[in-house]
Design a protein around this motif. Structure first.
Motif, PDB file in Angstrom:
ATOM      1  N   SER A 171       0.027  60.125  -4.761  1.00  0.00           N
ATOM      2  CA  SER A 171       1.370  59.885  -4.236  1.00  0.00           C
ATOM      3  C   SER A 171       2.194  61.154  -4.353  1.00  0.00           C
ATOM      4  O   SER A 171       1.893  62.036  -5.161  1.00  0.00           O
ATOM      5  CB  SER A 171       2.062  58.757  -5.024  1.00  0.00           C
ATOM      6  N   TRP A 172       3.244  61.246  -3.534  1.00  0.00           N
ATOM      7  CA  TRP A 172       4.151  62.386  -3.674  1.00  0.00           C
ATOM      8  C   TRP A 172       5.592  61.951  -3.456  1.00  0.00           C
ATOM      9  O   TRP A 172       5.877  60.954  -2.808  1.00  0.00           O
ATOM     10  CB  TRP A 172       3.770  63.525  -2.737  1.00  0.00           C
ATOM     11  N   ARG A 173       6.483  62.752  -4.067  1.00  0.00           N
ATOM     12  CA  ARG A 173       7.922  62.446  -4.012  1.00  0.00           C
ATOM     13  C   ARG A 173       8.722  63.727  -4.114  1.00  0.00           C
ATOM     14  O   ARG A 173       8.340  64.644  -4.850  1.00  0.00           O
ATOM     15  CB  ARG A 173       8.301  61.512  -5.157  1.00  0.00           C
ATOM     16  N   GLY A 174       9.832  63.794  -3.380  1.00  0.00           N
ATOM     17  CA  GLY A 174      10.762  64.906  -3.485  1.00  0.00           C
ATOM     18  C   GLY A 174      12.107  64.397  -3.978  1.00  0.00           C
ATOM     19  O   GLY A 174      12.619  63.399  -3.456  1.00  0.00           O
ATOM     20  N   GLN A 175      12.658  65.051  -4.983  1.00  0.00           N
ATOM     21  CA  GLN A 175      13.953  64.662  -5.522  1.00  0.00           C
ATOM     22  C   GLN A 175      14.851  65.892  -5.643  1.00  0.00           C
ATOM     23  O   GLN A 175      14.404  66.951  -6.106  1.00  0.00           O
ATOM     24  CB  GLN A 175      13.817  64.001  -6.898  1.00  0.00           C
ATOM     25  N   SER A 176      16.098  65.745  -5.237  1.00  0.00           N
ATOM     26  CA  SER A 176      17.051  66.837  -5.343  1.00  0.00           C
ATOM     27  C   SER A 176      18.059  66.522  -6.438  1.00  0.00           C
ATOM     28  O   SER A 176      18.498  65.375  -6.592  1.00  0.00           O
ATOM     29  CB  SER A 176      17.781  67.045  -4.013  1.00  0.00           C
ATOM     30  N   LEU A 202       4.767  69.033   0.091  1.00  0.00           N
ATOM     31  CA  LEU A 202       3.750  68.285  -0.644  1.00  0.00           C
ATOM     32  C   LEU A 202       2.743  67.536   0.227  1.00  0.00           C
ATOM     33  O   LEU A 202       1.614  67.278  -0.213  1.00  0.00           O
ATOM     34  CB  LEU A 202       4.425  67.253  -1.569  1.00  0.00           C
ATOM     35  N   SER A 203       3.127  67.158   1.433  1.00  0.00           N
ATOM     36  CA  SER A 203       2.314  66.222   2.207  1.00  0.00           C
ATOM     37  C   SER A 203       0.908  66.732   2.519  1.00  0.00           C
ATOM     38  O   SER A 203      -0.070  65.990   2.360  1.00  0.00           O
ATOM     39  CB  SER A 203       3.042  65.842   3.499  1.00  0.00           C
ATOM     40  N   ALA A 204       0.773  67.976   2.955  1.00  0.00           N
ATOM     41  CA  ALA A 204      -0.552  68.489   3.303  1.00  0.00           C
ATOM     42  C   ALA A 204      -1.461  68.538   2.076  1.00  0.00           C
ATOM     43  O   ALA A 204      -2.633  68.150   2.138  1.00  0.00           O
ATOM     44  CB  ALA A 204      -0.436  69.882   3.938  1.00  0.00           C
ATOM     45  N   ARG A 205      -0.899  69.014   0.963  1.00  0.00           N
ATOM     46  CA  ARG A 205      -1.698  69.082  -0.255  1.00  0.00           C
ATOM     47  C   ARG A 205      -2.047  67.682  -0.747  1.00  0.00           C
ATOM     48  O   ARG A 205      -3.172  67.416  -1.198  1.00  0.00           O
ATOM     49  CB  ARG A 205      -0.923  69.849  -1.338  1.00  0.00           C
ATOM     50  N   GLY A 206      -1.095  66.752  -0.639  1.00  0.00           N
ATOM     51  CA  GLY A 206      -1.362  65.384  -1.059  1.00  0.00           C
ATOM     52  C   GLY A 206      -2.455  64.736  -0.233  1.00  0.00           C
ATOM     53  O   GLY A 206      -3.346  64.052  -0.767  1.00  0.00           O
ATOM     54  N   LYS A 207      -2.422  64.926   1.077  1.00  0.00           N
ATOM     55  CA  LYS A 207      -3.445  64.356   1.954  1.00  0.00           C
ATOM     56  C   LYS A 207      -4.823  64.942   1.652  1.00  0.00           C
ATOM     57  O   LYS A 207      -5.840  64.238   1.694  1.00  0.00           O
ATOM     58  CB  LYS A 207      -3.072  64.598   3.411  1.00  0.00           C
ATOM     59  N   ALA A 208      -4.860  66.244   1.352  1.00  0.00           N
ATOM     60  CA  ALA A 208      -6.138  66.885   1.016  1.00  0.00           C
ATOM     61  C   ALA A 208      -6.704  66.321  -0.283  1.00  0.00           C
ATOM     62  O   ALA A 208      -7.911  66.073  -0.398  1.00  0.00           O
ATOM     63  CB  ALA A 208      -5.947  68.395   0.904  1.00  0.00           C
ATOM     64  N   LEU A 209      -5.832  66.091  -1.264  1.00  0.00           N
ATOM     65  CA  LEU A 209      -6.283  65.536  -2.539  1.00  0.00           C
ATOM     66  C   LEU A 209      -6.749  64.095  -2.391  1.00  0.00           C
ATOM     67  O   LEU A 209      -7.655  63.651  -3.103  1.00  0.00           O
ATOM     68  CB  LEU A 209      -5.163  65.637  -3.578  1.00  0.00           C
ATOM     69  N   THR A 213      -8.680  57.520 -10.920  1.00  0.00           N
ATOM     70  CA  THR A 213      -7.895  58.740 -11.043  1.00  0.00           C
ATOM     71  C   THR A 213      -6.572  58.564 -10.296  1.00  0.00           C
ATOM     72  O   THR A 213      -6.555  58.032  -9.194  1.00  0.00           O
ATOM     73  CB  THR A 213      -8.644  59.951 -10.464  1.00  0.00           C
ATOM     74  N   GLN A 214      -5.503  59.002 -10.906  1.00  0.00           N
ATOM     75  CA  GLN A 214      -4.185  58.918 -10.283  1.00  0.00           C
ATOM     76  C   GLN A 214      -3.557  60.307 -10.270  1.00  0.00           C
ATOM     77  O   GLN A 214      -3.586  61.021 -11.278  1.00  0.00           O
ATOM     78  CB  GLN A 214      -3.279  57.950 -11.038  1.00  0.00           C
ATOM     79  N   CYS A 215      -2.990  60.696  -9.131  1.00  0.00           N
ATOM     80  CA  CYS A 215      -2.346  62.003  -8.997  1.00  0.00           C
ATOM     81  C   CYS A 215      -0.948  61.831  -8.424  1.00  0.00           C
ATOM     82  O   CYS A 215      -0.776  61.198  -7.382  1.00  0.00           O
ATOM     83  CB  CYS A 215      -3.182  62.913  -8.096  1.00  0.00           C
ATOM     84  N   ASP A 216       0.027  62.373  -9.109  1.00  0.00           N
ATOM     85  CA  ASP A 216       1.421  62.335  -8.652  1.00  0.00           C
ATOM     86  C   ASP A 216       1.908  63.759  -8.406  1.00  0.00           C
ATOM     87  O   ASP A 216       1.909  64.590  -9.326  1.00  0.00           O
ATOM     88  CB  ASP A 216       2.322  61.668  -9.690  1.00  0.00           C
ATOM     89  N   LEU A 217       2.311  64.033  -7.170  1.00  0.00           N
ATOM     90  CA  LEU A 217       2.913  65.317  -6.822  1.00  0.00           C
ATOM     91  C   LEU A 217       4.428  65.123  -6.729  1.00  0.00           C
ATOM     92  O   LEU A 217       4.894  64.167  -6.109  1.00  0.00           O
ATOM     93  CB  LEU A 217       2.368  65.821  -5.483  1.00  0.00           C
ATOM     94  N   VAL A 218       5.163  66.029  -7.342  1.00  0.00           N
ATOM     95  CA  VAL A 218       6.622  65.915  -7.371  1.00  0.00           C
ATOM     96  C   VAL A 218       7.240  67.260  -7.012  1.00  0.00           C
ATOM     97  O   VAL A 218       6.835  68.305  -7.552  1.00  0.00           O
ATOM     98  CB  VAL A 218       7.131  65.494  -8.771  1.00  0.00           C
ATOM     99  N   ALA A 219       8.197  67.258  -6.101  1.00  0.00           N
ATOM    100  CA  ALA A 219       8.984  68.460  -5.797  1.00  0.00           C
ATOM    101  C   ALA A 219      10.401  68.218  -6.305  1.00  0.00           C
ATOM    102  O   ALA A 219      11.030  67.214  -5.959  1.00  0.00           O
ATOM    103  CB  ALA A 219       8.998  68.732  -4.300  1.00  0.00           C
ATOM    104  N   LEU A 220      10.884  69.114  -7.148  1.00  0.00           N
ATOM    105  CA  LEU A 220      12.229  69.015  -7.702  1.00  0.00           C
ATOM    106  C   LEU A 220      13.075  70.132  -7.101  1.00  0.00           C
ATOM    107  O   LEU A 220      12.758  71.318  -7.282  1.00  0.00           O
ATOM    108  CB  LEU A 220      12.188  69.132  -9.227  1.00  0.00           C
ATOM    109  N   TYR A 221      14.140  69.752  -6.403  1.00  0.00           N
ATOM    110  CA  TYR A 221      14.984  70.711  -5.686  1.00  0.00           C
ATOM    111  C   TYR A 221      16.265  70.971  -6.469  1.00  0.00           C
ATOM    112  O   TYR A 221      17.050  70.052  -6.731  1.00  0.00           O
ATOM    113  CB  TYR A 221      15.302  70.180  -4.280  1.00  0.00           C
TER     114      TYR A 221
END
Length: 265
Positions: free
Chosen positions: A18-23, A224-231, A239-247
């Motif tokens: 999963s991925w999420r972006g938070q500002s 994050l989306s391209a890297r998340g889709k590849a993973l 296995t669980q993977c969380d991608l997070v972008a903090l702005y």
């Protein structure tokens, strides 16, 4: 505290990756978070206080006490943006994901201006059935590109490193070996034992991976989306993977000053 000063800009939830972006907003809550939880991680305040108290409790002469204080006063505070980014990522994961970090990596530095090899994040996640190993990487980038090279470069990018944490047995062995003496006989030994049992009994699949990207650009899911889709094509449940972008609300070079503001360095 995070929920009051962070806005979800995008997210894509999935059982495995999963991925999420938070500002973050400019607010008293964000400032307080930086100057308390983040600063505590950056400076390893708990370990530093224990270290100083122990030395000050030694049977020293007057000259010895002066020498000690001179050494303590010479300690170099961490001022690098990437290190502050790692401290922010750790504090964020502690509050939002309940990640347990049994040891502050700052304690292992022999060179105050050096960095440590291996995973940026090493700890545990508590679950109803026990604990799971939590490993991760942190990247900081001001590049005006979506995604930045730290996410998509030819080598050393986040996807490559997370894949290595999931698949490279030499890396996994070294990280478990690193955790063992730091948890044995202490409050985190149960977490270590349970997470190892879960990891081995699931054929090395019971693992939580984190990838945290610190940005000072406009939020964009392409970070994050391209890297998340590849993973998603490489990793499989449990296995669980969380991608997070903090702005950040300002440039990354303002992160350290914002953490240090209002306190002694």
């Amino acid at each position: 505290m995070i929920s009051s000063c962070a806005t979800i800009e995008f997210e894509d939830n999935h059982a495995c990756v999963s991925w999420r972006g938070q500002s973050f907003s400019l607010s008293e809550d964000f400032t307080s978070f930086l100057q308390t939880e983040v600063r505590s991680r950056l400076d390893d305040e708990e370990g530093t206080e224990d270290f100083r108290s122990h030395l000050r409790g030694l049977a020293l002469t007057g000259m010895g006490k002066e020498s000690l204080e001179a050494v303590l006063a010479a300690e170099a505070p961490e001022e690098r943006d990437w290190a502050a980014g790692e401290a922010l990522a750790e504090a964020y994961l502690i509050e939002t994901k309940g990640v347990i970090f049994p040891w502050n990596m700052e304690r292992d530095k022999r060179n105050p201006f050096g960095s440590l090899p291996g995973a940026d994040l090493v700890g545990f996640v508590a679950e109803s059935a026990g604990y799971r190993l939590a490993l991760g990487e942190v990247k900081t980038s001001s590049e005006e590109a979506y995604p930045p090279q730290v996410m998509s470069g030819r080598s050393g990018h986040m996807g490559h490193q997370i894949d290595k944490l999931a698949q490279d047995l030499t890396t996994i062995c070294q990280l478990i070996k690193w955790l063992h003496p730091r948890t044995k006989g202490g409050p985190y030994q149960e977490a270590f034992d349970c997470s190892c049992i879960s990891y081995f009994n699931t054929g090395r699949k019971s693992l939580v991976l984190f990838g945290v990207l610190i940005r000072d650009t406009q939020p964009n899911e392409r970070d994050l989306s391209a890297r998340g889709k590849a993973l998603r094509r490489k990793l499989a449940s449990p296995t669980q993977c969380d991608l997070v972008a903090l702005y950040l609300p300002w440039k990354t070079d303002q992160l350290v000053p914002s953490i240090r503001q209002g306190g002694d360095s």
